[in-house]
Design an enzyme around this catalytic site. Structure first.
Site, PDB file in Angstrom:
ATOM      1  N   ASP A  61      -5.038   2.242   1.994  1.00 41.89           N
ATOM      2  CA  ASP A  61      -5.377   1.586   3.263  1.00 41.89           C
ATOM      3  C   ASP A  61      -5.961   2.612   4.241  1.00 41.89           C
ATOM      4  O   ASP A  61      -6.930   2.327   4.950  1.00 41.89           O
ATOM      5  CB  ASP A  61      -4.140   0.884   3.857  1.00 41.89           C
ATOM      6  CG  ASP A  61      -2.897   1.788   3.878  1.00 41.89           C
ATOM      7  OD1 ASP A  61      -2.896   2.830   3.179  1.00 41.89           O
ATOM      8  OD2 ASP A  61      -1.929   1.462   4.588  1.00 41.89           O
TER       9      ASP A  61
ATOM     10  N   HIS B 188       0.874  -1.183   0.000  1.00 37.72           N
ATOM     11  CA  HIS B 188       0.000   0.000   0.000  1.00 37.72           C
ATOM     12  C   HIS B 188       0.906   1.226   0.000  1.00 37.72           C
ATOM     13  O   HIS B 188       1.238   1.758   1.055  1.00 37.72           O
ATOM     14  CB  HIS B 188      -0.932   0.008   1.215  1.00 37.72           C
ATOM     15  CG  HIS B 188      -2.237  -0.645   0.933  1.00 37.72           C
ATOM     16  ND1 HIS B 188      -3.172  -0.083   0.090  1.00 37.72           N
ATOM     17  CD2 HIS B 188      -2.752  -1.824   1.321  1.00 37.72           C
ATOM     18  CE1 HIS B 188      -4.224  -0.885  -0.004  1.00 37.72           C
ATOM     19  NE2 HIS B 188      -3.999  -1.968   0.722  1.00 37.72           N
TER      20      HIS B 188
ATOM     21  N   TYR C  82      -8.304   7.819 -17.820  1.00 37.41           N
ATOM     22  CA  TYR C  82      -9.235   8.450 -16.883  1.00 37.41           C
ATOM     23  C   TYR C  82      -9.556   9.854 -17.388  1.00 37.41           C
ATOM     24  O   TYR C  82      -8.670  10.571 -17.864  1.00 37.41           O
ATOM     25  CB  TYR C  82      -8.601   8.588 -15.490  1.00 37.41           C
ATOM     26  CG  TYR C  82      -8.330   7.279 -14.783  1.00 37.41           C
ATOM     27  CD1 TYR C  82      -8.833   6.074 -15.264  1.00 37.41           C
ATOM     28  CD2 TYR C  82      -7.590   7.252 -13.611  1.00 37.41           C
ATOM     29  CE1 TYR C  82      -8.583   4.884 -14.603  1.00 37.41           C
ATOM     30  CE2 TYR C  82      -7.339   6.061 -12.947  1.00 37.41           C
ATOM     31  CZ  TYR C  82      -7.829   4.881 -13.452  1.00 37.41           C
ATOM     32  OH  TYR C  82      -7.577   3.716 -12.787  1.00 37.41           O
TER      33      TYR C  82
ATOM     34  N   GLU D  49      -0.513   8.273  11.035  1.00 36.84           N
ATOM     35  CA  GLU D  49      -1.829   7.748  11.444  1.00 36.84           C
ATOM     36  C   GLU D  49      -2.686   8.776  12.186  1.00 36.84           C
ATOM     37  O   GLU D  49      -3.879   8.549  12.402  1.00 36.84           O
ATOM     38  CB  GLU D  49      -1.642   6.451  12.235  1.00 36.84           C
ATOM     39  CG  GLU D  49      -1.220   5.325  11.272  1.00 36.84           C
ATOM     40  CD  GLU D  49      -0.664   4.090  11.964  1.00 36.84           C
ATOM     41  OE1 GLU D  49      -0.138   4.235  13.085  1.00 36.84           O
ATOM     42  OE2 GLU D  49      -0.765   3.005  11.382  1.00 36.84           O
TER      43      GLU D  49
END
Ligand code: ZN
Ligand code: ZN
Length: 385
Positions: A95, A90, A287, A361
């Site tokens: 994630d 990741h 895209y 985090e």
């Protein structure tokens, strides 16, 4: 909620799955949503999951989206939660996106009386080139109930943690691809007059293609042409029959996109002709450009500033990368925004797709708060002060 978010994020981080193979990730997502009492649809676009929370009071429907896929590469950062799967990592923060959206689900499912209208969670596969967002929209995730607005976020290594970046309108580029094949005539390297050397033609072609952006595109517009691959030839003394060039073309408006597409062919034809050679040209749309609805961008800025202060909202300039969130924005108004992830002390300073990429985090609970505030603002729930 932070410990729980960290645990979810690390579980996903340790078990990365590539596009359209997010079997365990989507199982984890679906199981949590079910535990929260949210309506769940599995197997959308193969491994996608959609959650729906219907409010007790009528109102609009807002959707939020996370991508779930990892990348085919090894992780180099020696953290305890490093990837357990060789060759997968990741390295783009998806994630964290999944954990954040689950946090939003946890929040609203434990406070269902707050909800007016509906909240839809879109967990999509394959953002990294597979176009999972396109498949999700084709499979009707923006219908039943019809989505009135959609919001998505991406962690962002260029902004410090605690800041939110918003695109006013243009955000990211259309990511198209081209292939030019120059067809000459091969032979012995010592007898070029008996051959048609496509390698020489390719040299001219490369320099001429690079004059398109500088000479044909309005300098005020943005455009990129990168030839990332060239193949032809087998040995030092052989003139090959063919050379193939492959490249990417980036643009922020349909006009520039069409101009680039047409010009590359004109140049290829001209160069091939001047050498008496033939050519093939293939242009593949990737895209679409990511265009925020300016009203929704303002809404994001307004809602987030209530949590982190106006001074921490940054209006970010468009970039020539791509994002398949653009498929949703082609159908419904919405906005894509950035969660600052740069923290020198924690070493979260590496660019996307670096083997050292990591997420601070602390942005997990912050991301949850930002989405809750955006939903609050859009549905008019009156949660936040
Ligand atoms: Zn990526
Ligand atoms: Zn990404």
């Amino acid at each position: 909620m932070k410990d729980w978010l960290v645990e979810i994020r690390r579980t996903i981080h340790m078990h990365p799955e590539l596009g359209f193979e997010e079997v365990e990730t989507s199982r984890l997502v679906a199981e949590w949503l079910e535990k929260f009492g949210i309506e769940v649809k599995r197997g959308v676009a193969k491994t996608g999951v959609v959650g729906l929370l219907r409010g007790k009071r009528p109102g609009k429907t807002v959707a939020i989206r996370a991508d779930m896929d990892a990348l085919p590469m090894d992780e180099a950062r020696p953290v305890p939660y490093a990837s357990r799967i060789k060759g997968k990592m990741h390295a783009c923060g998806h994630d964290a996106h999944v954990a954040i959206l689950l946090g939003v689900a946890k929040f609203f499912s434990s406070n269902p009386e707050l909800v007016r209208g509906n909240i839809k969670w879109i967990f999509q596969p394959a953002e990294e080139g597979g176009g999972g967002g396109r498949v999700m929209t084709e499979e009707g995730v923006l219908e039943n109930p019809k989505v009135d607005a959609i919001f998505g976020a991406h962690v962002f290594p260029l902004l410090p943690v605690g800041k939110v970046g918003v695109y006013e309108r243009e955000g990211l580029a259309a990511t198209d691809r081209f292939i030019v094949k120059i067809i000459g005539k091969g032979g012995h390297g010592a007898f070029p007059h008996l051959c048609k050397d496509p390698i020489l033609a390719a040299g001219h072609l490369i320099t001429q293609i690079h004059s398109i952006v500088s000479r044909n595109i309005n300098p005020i517009d943005s455009a990129v042409i990168t030839i990332g691959k060239i193949s032809g030839g087998t040995a030092f003394n052989i003139i090959p029959d063919e050379v193939e060039l492959t490249g990417t073309v980036r643009s922020l408006t349909p006009q520039v996109q069409e101009e680039l597409k047409n010009r590359i062919e004109i140049v290829a034809r001209g160069v091939a002709q001047s050498f008496g050679m033939d050519y093939r040209y293939d242009f593949e749309y990737g895209y679409p450009m990511l265009i925020n609805d300016p009203e929704m961008s303002k809404l994001v800025a307004r809602a987030c500033s209530k949590g982190i202060g106006k001074e921490n909202i940054v209006w970010v300039k468009p970039a020539m990368g791509g994002e398949d969130f653009s498929y949703y924005l082609q159908k419904v108004p919405g906005a894509f925004f950035r969660l600052g992830n740069r923290n020198e002390a924690k070493g979260t300073i590496h660019p996307y797709h670096s083997s050292l990429f990591d997420v601070d985090e602390d942005i997990l609970p912050l991301g949850v708060e930002m989405f809750v505030r955006i939903i609050d603002e859009f549905l008019g729930l009156g949660i936040a002060g």
